[in-house]
Design a protein around this motif. Structure first.
Motif, mmCIF file in Angstrom:
data_model
loop_
_atom_site.group_PDB
_atom_site.id
_atom_site.type_symbol
_atom_site.label_atom_id
_atom_site.label_comp_id
_atom_site.label_asym_id
_atom_site.label_seq_id
_atom_site.Cartn_x
_atom_site.Cartn_y
_atom_site.Cartn_z
ATOM 1 N N SER A 131 0.815 -1.206 0.000
ATOM 2 C CA SER A 131 0.000 0.000 0.000
ATOM 3 C C SER A 131 0.856 1.266 0.000
ATOM 4 N N CYS A 132 2.172 1.087 -0.191
ATOM 5 C CA CYS A 132 3.082 2.236 -0.151
ATOM 6 C C CYS A 132 3.048 3.003 -1.461
ATOM 7 N N ASP A 133 3.140 4.317 -1.329
ATOM 8 C CA ASP A 133 3.297 5.188 -2.484
ATOM 9 C C ASP A 133 4.811 5.361 -2.656
ATOM 10 N N HIS A 134 5.434 4.353 -3.342
ATOM 11 C CA HIS A 134 6.895 4.215 -3.322
ATOM 12 C C HIS A 134 7.650 5.452 -3.792
ATOM 13 N N HIS A 135 8.784 5.648 -3.185
ATOM 14 C CA HIS A 135 9.737 6.658 -3.646
ATOM 15 C C HIS A 135 11.100 5.976 -3.703
ATOM 16 N N THR A 152 15.856 1.212 -3.821
ATOM 17 C CA THR A 152 15.202 0.983 -2.541
ATOM 18 C C THR A 152 14.207 2.106 -2.297
ATOM 19 N N CYS A 153 13.032 1.747 -1.834
ATOM 20 C CA CYS A 153 12.032 2.753 -1.498
ATOM 21 C C CYS A 153 12.432 3.408 -0.170
ATOM 22 N N SER A 154 12.488 4.724 -0.171
ATOM 23 C CA SER A 154 12.907 5.427 1.048
ATOM 24 C C SER A 154 11.805 5.412 2.098
ATOM 25 N N LYS A 155 10.595 5.052 1.719
ATOM 26 C CA LYS A 155 9.485 5.040 2.680
ATOM 27 C C LYS A 155 9.284 3.672 3.326
ATOM 28 N N CYS A 156 9.319 2.591 2.511
ATOM 29 C CA CYS A 156 8.993 1.274 3.066
ATOM 30 C C CYS A 156 10.150 0.272 2.957
ATOM 31 N N ASN A 157 11.290 0.720 2.405
ATOM 32 C CA ASN A 157 12.469 -0.147 2.285
ATOM 33 C C ASN A 157 12.329 -1.290 1.285
#
Ligand SMILES: [Zn+2]
Length: 55
Positions: free
Chosen positions: A30-34, A43-48
Motif C-alpha cells: 500500500s506504499c506510495d513508493h519513492h 530501494t524505497c525510502s518510505k517502506c524499504n
C-alpha cells in the motif's frame, strides 16, 4: 535451559517473524513508493522495498 525449551522458543520466534514479514509486505503493497538507488537495485525510502534491476 534445556534444548527442548530452546527449540520451542525458536519456533515461537519463527512464527513471530512470519507475522512481521506479512506486516511488511502489507505496508509495501500500500506504499506510495519513492525509489532511490543505482543501476543495479533501487530501494524505497518510505517502506524499504528493494527492486533488483540488473541480474
Ligand atoms: Zn515504498
Amino acid at each position: 535451559m534445556n534444548v527442548q525449551k530452546i527449540i520451542e522458543e525458536i519456533k515461537q520466534l519463527e512464527r513471530q517473524i512470519e507475522v512481521l514479514q506479512i506486516q511488511i509486505s502489507e505496508i509495501q503493497q500500500s506504499c506510495d513508493h519513492h525509489f532511490i538507488g543505482n543501476e543495479y537495485y533501487e530501494t524505497c525510502s518510505k517502506c524499504n522495498k528493494v527492486n533488483v534491476l540488473y541480474y
